[in-house]
Design an enzyme around this catalytic site. Sequence first.
Site, PDB file in Angstrom:
ATOM      1  N   GLY A 238       0.757  -1.247   0.000  1.00  0.00           N
ATOM      2  CA  GLY A 238       0.000   0.000   0.000  1.00  0.00           C
ATOM      3  C   GLY A 238       0.780   1.286   0.000  1.00  0.00           C
ATOM      4  O   GLY A 238       0.219   2.344  -0.302  1.00  0.00           O
ATOM      5  N   ARG A 279       3.708  -1.534  -5.641  1.00  0.00           N
ATOM      6  CA  ARG A 279       3.982  -0.249  -6.273  1.00  0.00           C
ATOM      7  C   ARG A 279       5.273   0.409  -5.776  1.00  0.00           C
ATOM      8  O   ARG A 279       6.054   0.896  -6.589  1.00  0.00           O
ATOM      9  CB  ARG A 279       2.793   0.674  -5.967  1.00  0.00           C
ATOM     10  CG  ARG A 279       2.832   1.982  -6.703  1.00  0.00           C
ATOM     11  CD  ARG A 279       1.719   2.916  -6.208  1.00  0.00           C
ATOM     12  NE  ARG A 279       0.449   2.280  -5.973  1.00  0.00           N
ATOM     13  CZ  ARG A 279      -0.580   2.279  -6.812  1.00  0.00           C
ATOM     14  NH1 ARG A 279      -0.484   2.888  -7.975  1.00  0.00           N
ATOM     15  NH2 ARG A 279      -1.709   1.680  -6.486  1.00  0.00           N
ATOM     16  N   ARG A 315      -4.086   2.945 -16.169  1.00  0.00           N
ATOM     17  CA  ARG A 315      -4.281   3.710 -14.935  1.00  0.00           C
ATOM     18  C   ARG A 315      -4.955   5.081 -15.135  1.00  0.00           C
ATOM     19  O   ARG A 315      -5.878   5.419 -14.388  1.00  0.00           O
ATOM     20  CB  ARG A 315      -2.967   3.895 -14.155  1.00  0.00           C
ATOM     21  CG  ARG A 315      -2.324   2.587 -13.685  1.00  0.00           C
ATOM     22  CD  ARG A 315      -1.296   2.785 -12.586  1.00  0.00           C
ATOM     23  NE  ARG A 315      -1.931   3.087 -11.328  1.00  0.00           N
ATOM     24  CZ  ARG A 315      -1.939   4.271 -10.758  1.00  0.00           C
ATOM     25  NH1 ARG A 315      -1.292   5.266 -11.304  1.00  0.00           N
ATOM     26  NH2 ARG A 315      -2.572   4.464  -9.625  1.00  0.00           N
ATOM     27  N   TYR A 319      -8.478   5.109 -13.185  1.00  0.00           N
ATOM     28  CA  TYR A 319      -8.480   5.794 -11.878  1.00  0.00           C
ATOM     29  C   TYR A 319      -8.249   7.291 -12.008  1.00  0.00           C
ATOM     30  O   TYR A 319      -7.940   7.943 -11.009  1.00  0.00           O
ATOM     31  CB  TYR A 319      -7.366   5.244 -10.980  1.00  0.00           C
ATOM     32  CG  TYR A 319      -7.241   3.746 -10.943  1.00  0.00           C
ATOM     33  CD1 TYR A 319      -8.199   2.959 -10.301  1.00  0.00           C
ATOM     34  CD2 TYR A 319      -6.153   3.104 -11.529  1.00  0.00           C
ATOM     35  CE1 TYR A 319      -8.065   1.587 -10.256  1.00  0.00           C
ATOM     36  CE2 TYR A 319      -6.009   1.734 -11.486  1.00  0.00           C
ATOM     37  CZ  TYR A 319      -6.974   0.979 -10.856  1.00  0.00           C
ATOM     38  OH  TYR A 319      -6.833  -0.372 -10.807  1.00  0.00           O
ATOM     39  N   CYS A 344     -11.299   3.892 -29.313  1.00  0.00           N
ATOM     40  CA  CYS A 344     -12.523   4.660 -29.549  1.00  0.00           C
ATOM     41  C   CYS A 344     -13.283   4.959 -28.269  1.00  0.00           C
ATOM     42  O   CYS A 344     -14.449   4.568 -28.103  1.00  0.00           O
ATOM     43  CB  CYS A 344     -13.407   3.907 -30.530  1.00  0.00           C
ATOM     44  SG  CYS A 344     -12.506   3.486 -32.011  1.00  0.00           S
TER      45      CYS A 344
HETATM   46  N1  LLP Z   1      -1.401  -7.002  -0.833  1.00  0.00           N
HETATM   47  C1  LLP Z   1      -2.699  -7.080  -1.166  1.00  0.00           C
HETATM   48  C2  LLP Z   1      -3.554  -8.019  -0.460  1.00  0.00           C
HETATM   49  C3  LLP Z   1      -3.203  -6.261  -2.196  1.00  0.00           C
HETATM   50  O1  LLP Z   1      -4.485  -6.351  -2.522  1.00  0.00           O
HETATM   51  C4  LLP Z   1      -2.338  -5.376  -2.872  1.00  0.00           C
HETATM   52  C5  LLP Z   1      -2.837  -4.523  -3.956  1.00  0.00           C
HETATM   53  C6  LLP Z   1      -0.988  -5.331  -2.487  1.00  0.00           C
HETATM   54  C7  LLP Z   1      -0.554  -6.148  -1.448  1.00  0.00           C
HETATM   55  C8  LLP Z   1       0.024  -4.427  -3.153  1.00  0.00           C
HETATM   56  O2  LLP Z   1      -0.284  -3.108  -2.943  1.00  0.00           O
HETATM   57  P1  LLP Z   1       0.738  -1.941  -3.385  1.00  0.00           P
HETATM   58  O3  LLP Z   1       1.947  -2.014  -2.481  1.00  0.00           O
HETATM   59  O4  LLP Z   1       1.081  -2.170  -4.790  1.00  0.00           O
HETATM   60  O5  LLP Z   1      -0.036  -0.703  -3.181  1.00  0.00           O
HETATM   61  N2  LLP Z   1      -4.430  -1.340 -10.011  1.00  0.00           N
HETATM   62  C9  LLP Z   1      -4.370  -0.341  -8.963  1.00  0.00           C
HETATM   63  C10 LLP Z   1      -3.799  -0.902  -7.686  1.00  0.00           C
HETATM   64  C11 LLP Z   1      -4.515  -2.124  -7.170  1.00  0.00           C
HETATM   65  C12 LLP Z   1      -3.974  -2.628  -5.882  1.00  0.00           C
HETATM   66  C13 LLP Z   1      -4.617  -3.919  -5.501  1.00  0.00           C
HETATM   67  N3  LLP Z   1      -4.057  -4.535  -4.342  1.00  0.00           N
HETATM   68  C14 LLP Z   1      -3.576   0.869  -9.451  1.00  0.00           C
HETATM   69  O6  LLP Z   1      -3.097   0.872 -10.603  1.00  0.00           O
HETATM   70  O7  LLP Z   1      -3.456   1.835  -8.726  1.00  0.00           O
END
Ligand code: LLP
Length: 410
Positions: A238, A279, A315, A319, A344
């Site tokens: 996150g 991320r 993205r 979003y 399109c």
């Molecule tokens: N762990 C779990 C259980 C998750 O659901 C996620 C992301 C992560 C870890 C990794 O989170 P990060 O460190 O990447 O924030 N497609 C969206 C992001 C979706 C995130 C889903 N879960 C975007 O492009 O912003």
Amino acid sequence: MRTIHYKDKKLFFENYKIENAVNSFPTPFYLYSKQKLINNFLSFQQTAKEYFDMPEICFALKANSNLELLKILSSQGSGADIVSGGELIRAINAGISPKKIVFSGVGKTKDEINLALDRDIMSFNVESAEELMLINKLAKHKNKVANIALRINPKVKALTHKYISTGYKTHKFGLLEKDLLGIVNDDTFWTSSKLVGLSVHIGSQLTCLEATKKAIQQISDCANKISTKLEFIDVGGGLGVNYSNDQKPKAPTLNEYMIAIRDNLKVNYPLKIVFEPGRSIIASTGVFVSKVLRSKQSEDCHFIIVDGGMNDFARPSLYQAYHEIYPSKDCNQKIETDIVGPICETADCFGEKRMLPKLKEDDFIVIADTGAYGHSMSSNYNLRSKPIELLINNDHSLIQIRDKQNLETL
Ligand code: LLP
């Protein structure tokens, strides 16, 4: 930190002249830096080690599941956070030990659970009583004991885009504390399963740590109410990144993030901390490069149409995400420009009203910080083939790490 800059009017990413890749490979493509990936992973790991004993970093494959990139992460000691059978197979093929794999997600199927049971993964991060019942049953059939980490839903509202906020009661994720404790104390769930941890993940692209702190306090309280001694707490992923050059609020630093977790984690005995970053490790290691097809003027609206579309990089359309966009040439004369793709839909727009020089056919643009949720979310919409992926090696040589995968030929 992003390292895109101009030198002698040419655009560089991590000291690699992007024009070289554009002249050698078909656009659009993703371009990654091996060194930056290693640096990002190691700084996450080393910072975690300053605050916790033996932290486990389980990279979230959903952010980027390219086999070659995962091999690099695996060689640096990364584990994996997976959400499907496909990701399980990919993680194993990248050399990641099943002992370092956590399996998250609300919709694990029987086949996926069986696959993970066969590999004796580190834990199933369980999101409902029904799921645990099924895992317990399938483990019993195999004469195995499944490792379980129950995911708590801490009922906190994380400040981020609503599609990627996951820690409130209206979200489908995790178990409310009272339900979680009910499961822990009900022996019928545990005949072929063993509680080894608790997990939490309240959302992605978090730039404020208040909700994280509350979630960590809750998971600690919950752990202290459980008589079983846990092996680990999984704090999820996150941590946000700075997509915009003047993003406010700025994403927390790794130190601030670790301190927020350490200071709010008050479990009565020592245990291992598991992280699931996606991320924060991989976003800044990649850029998306797309050639200009043509420009277009509609009264006072100036468009450049590029060969990449929302199917390649979703993205911004999904979003309304902001990413910095760099033109291949820089000059002082700029005009307000919308950068759009060939698809399109009006949503097929990478950036609105950006100040860019007048670009023409064969100039290119570079979209920054697309290493996370870039290629992994690409699709074949409009029957377009997915973009290729390229890797800049440490000696600045370039290799292709994913083919174009044409859909069909005449
Ligand atoms: N762990 C779990 C259980 C998750 O659901 C996620 C992301 C992560 C870890 C990794 O989170 P990060 O460190 O990447 O924030 N497609 C969206 C992001 C979706 C995130 C889903 N879960 C975007 O492009 O912003």
